[in-house]
Design an enzyme around this catalytic site. Structure first.
Site, PDB file in Angstrom:
ATOM      1  N   TYR A   1      -5.609  -1.055 -10.271  1.00  0.00           N
ATOM      2  CA  TYR A   1      -6.445  -0.960 -11.476  1.00  0.00           C
ATOM      3  C   TYR A   1      -7.763  -1.707 -11.254  1.00  0.00           C
ATOM      4  O   TYR A   1      -8.845  -1.156 -11.459  1.00  0.00           O
ATOM      5  CB  TYR A   1      -5.685  -1.539 -12.672  1.00  0.00           C
ATOM      6  CG  TYR A   1      -6.363  -1.293 -14.001  1.00  0.00           C
ATOM      7  CD1 TYR A   1      -6.414  -0.006 -14.545  1.00  0.00           C
ATOM      8  CD2 TYR A   1      -6.954  -2.329 -14.712  1.00  0.00           C
ATOM      9  CE1 TYR A   1      -7.037   0.223 -15.767  1.00  0.00           C
ATOM     10  CE2 TYR A   1      -7.573  -2.107 -15.931  1.00  0.00           C
ATOM     11  CZ  TYR A   1      -7.608  -0.827 -16.454  1.00  0.00           C
ATOM     12  OH  TYR A   1      -8.225  -0.597 -17.666  1.00  0.00           O
TER      13      TYR A   1
ATOM     14  N   LYS B   1     -11.297   0.200 -11.011  1.00  0.00           N
ATOM     15  CA  LYS B   1     -12.254  -0.031 -12.099  1.00  0.00           C
ATOM     16  C   LYS B   1     -13.538  -0.664 -11.568  1.00  0.00           C
ATOM     17  O   LYS B   1     -14.628  -0.345 -12.033  1.00  0.00           O
ATOM     18  CB  LYS B   1     -11.619  -0.888 -13.189  1.00  0.00           C
ATOM     19  CG  LYS B   1     -10.572  -0.128 -14.004  1.00  0.00           C
ATOM     20  CD  LYS B   1     -11.225   0.935 -14.878  1.00  0.00           C
ATOM     21  CE  LYS B   1     -10.245   1.820 -15.593  1.00  0.00           C
ATOM     22  NZ  LYS B   1     -10.878   2.755 -16.522  1.00  0.00           N
TER      23      LYS B   1
END
Ligand SMILES: NC(=O)c1ccc[n+]([C@@H]2O[C@H](COP(=O)([O-])OP(=O)(O)OC[C@H]3O[C@@H](n4cnc5c(N)ncnc54)[C@H](O)[C@@H]3O)[C@@H](O)[C@H]2O)c1
Length: 266
Positions: free
Chosen positions: A155, A159
């Site tokens: 993640y 991101k």
């Protein structure tokens, strides 16, 4: 009505952030294509916007599949004759540490968060260029893009990749008058999302406890809700932001600006 006459695509339209952004764009006059891997999220979000007097279309689509993305963009073009706004919001949250992450899960999470954003930007961007539309593309990042969060390797990686994806795509598209910006949300208050799920005809989700008391740690003392992100997305999508491209707009209750050892509500 800041977006009257504009056509928007929002990906990942669950009742949480994507549904909130889709609703916020529609409330400012945009027609919205609601796109999600889960057909109910696409269709119920569109139905909800229509029930509030807006115009919307639900399109089930896996954003990691280029054929499906091209077909989705073609359908929006046929229905609404083009696209002015794209919000790349679909994502897989949560994860595991670098030691525990199976490569299949890593690949899928990067696939949705990064490749999905790339494919939607590519196909919508091509259409905007072809039609000479001065569009706005928004990439939904996260405060986890700016910091190293434990237990969330794919993640955080994907991101933070999106932050520079937005800058690089902004440079690629600037000569076509298309702006690309990212929007950084943070840990989000779940109340509005749960209310929206009920409004969509679903049972109220259970409130799950969080490991960390996020609200205590943000300078504002309360967490943002999807409507706060929606207002920022409306701004970035509108002509008010005509000179803003390659920028990251943080709607994070001050989280990233904070001196790290300070716990404001302690
Ligand atoms: N919830 C938070 O606290 C938070 C904080 C910071 C950033 N974000 C970001 O905001 C965005 C939305 O988060 P959310 O909390 O609403 O999550 P969510 O899980 O409620 O919504 C994500 C949506 O993306 C869809 N999706 C997943 N894979 C897809 C695919 N391959 N193709 C199309 N759609 C797909 C899911 O079906 C879901 O509807 C994500 O990008 C997330 O990283 C969320």
């Amino acid at each position: 009505m800041k977006l009257a006459g504009k056509v928007a695509i929002v990906t990942g339209t669950s009742p949480n952030i994507g549904g909130g952004i889709a609703q916020g764009l529609a409330d400012e006059g945009a027609v919205v294509a609601c796109v999600d891997l889960v057909p109910e999220n696409a269709l119920q979000c569109a139905d909800w916007i229509k029930s509030r007097g807006g115009d919307a279309l639900g399109i089930p689509c896996d954003v990691t599949d280029e054929t499906q993305v091209a077909a989705m963009v073609a359908r929006v073009r046929e229905t609404y004759r083009g696209v002015d706004i794209l919000v790349n919001n679909a994502g897989i949250l949560g994860g595991l540490s670098v030691l525990d992450m199976p490569v299949e899960r890593w690949t899928r999470q990067l696939g949705v968060n990064l490749t999905g954003t790339f494919l939607c930007t590519k196909h919508v961007g091509r259409l905007m260029v072809e039609q000479g539309r001065r569009g706005s593309i928004i990439v939904i990042a996260s405060t986890a893009a700016h910091q190293g969060q434990p237990g969330n390797i794919a993640y955080c990686t994907s991101k933070s990749g999106l932050l520079n994806f937005a800058r690089a795509a902004a440079m690629d598209l600037v000569k076509h008058g298309i702006r690309v910006n990212s929007l950084t949300p943070t840990a989000t208050d779940v109340g509005e999302s749960h209310d929206r799920a009920v409004e969509w005809g679903r049972p109220r989700p259970e409130r799950r406890g969080r490991l960390l008391d996020f609200a205590k740690m943000v300078p504002t003392g309360e967490l943002p809700s999807p409507r706060h992100y929606a207002r920022a997305a409306v701004f970035l999508a509108s002509d008010d932001a005509e000179m803003i491209t390659g920028f990251d707009l943080r709607v994070d209750a001050g989280a990233i600006a904070k001196y790290w050892p300070w716990i404001p509500q302690a």
